[in-house]
Design a protein around this motif. Structure first.
Motif: not given
Length: 179
Positions: A24-25, A138-148, A169-176
């Motif tokens: 999931k991402s 630059q902002t230290n904000k989360l831009i993508w999250r994946g989990t399995d 498998k998780i990183l196959s969804q990055f970049p969206p």
């Protein structure tokens, strides 16, 4: 008599497919991911499982490098960090229903049977959940999250392989891929 055998094969495939997980991402829909070329990995600040931590970090580097990203120590386009947890999951004793066909001489037949599986040894399985976060430096904000997650009974080569497969498998969804 070939049709029941085909049904058995289809049921087996459906059951195997049900056992696999899909990562999931989620991501920042406003962020332009097309500009990302280089990354830097950060380990969790504390871990009680340095083997798993090292396996995850190595798997992340390999997966991103295969996707064409470059590891950079200075001014990366994105930072990547991860977390993981291991939980016990009760093993299922499981009720199974089977369908069989057979012939004896010139006669044929169909049978239906049930069985109950009893777990041998430990009554729990281990589940490792891996979460990978990608952060804008630059902002230290989360831009993508994946989990399995994956199941395992022991460490060593089996767990290493499962970790590599899960991270990939998780990183196959990055970049969206925006639609």
């Amino acid at each position: 008599m070939k049709i029941p055998a085909l049904i058995l094969v289809l049921i087996s495939c459906l059951m195997l497919n049900a056992c696999t997980s899909k990562p999931k991402s989620d991501y920042d829909i406003e962020y332009d991911f097309s500009q990302l070329k280089s990354f830097e990995t950060f380990s969790p600040s504390q871990t009680d499982d340095p083997l798993s931590s090292s396996r995850i970090e190595d798997s992340i580097a390999v997966a991103l490098t295969k996707q064409g990203f470059v590891m950079a120590q200075q001014q990366p386009d994105f930072k990547i960090t991860y977390s993981f947890k291991v939980e016990d999951k009760p093993k299922e004793s499981g009720l199974s229903i089977g369908l069989g066909t057979g012939t004896w001489g010139s006669s044929g037949g169909v049978s239906v049977g049930t069985s109950v599986g009893v777990p041998i040894g430990s009554d729990t399985a281990r589940i490792q959940t891996i979460q990978i976060d990608i952060i804008n430096p630059q902002t230290n904000k989360l831009i993508w999250r994946g989990t399995d997650k994956f199941n395992f009974d022991a460490g060593g080569e089996e767990k290493l392989s499962a970790t590599q497969v899960t991270v990939t498998k998780i990183l196959s969804q990055f970049p969206p891929q925006k639609q």
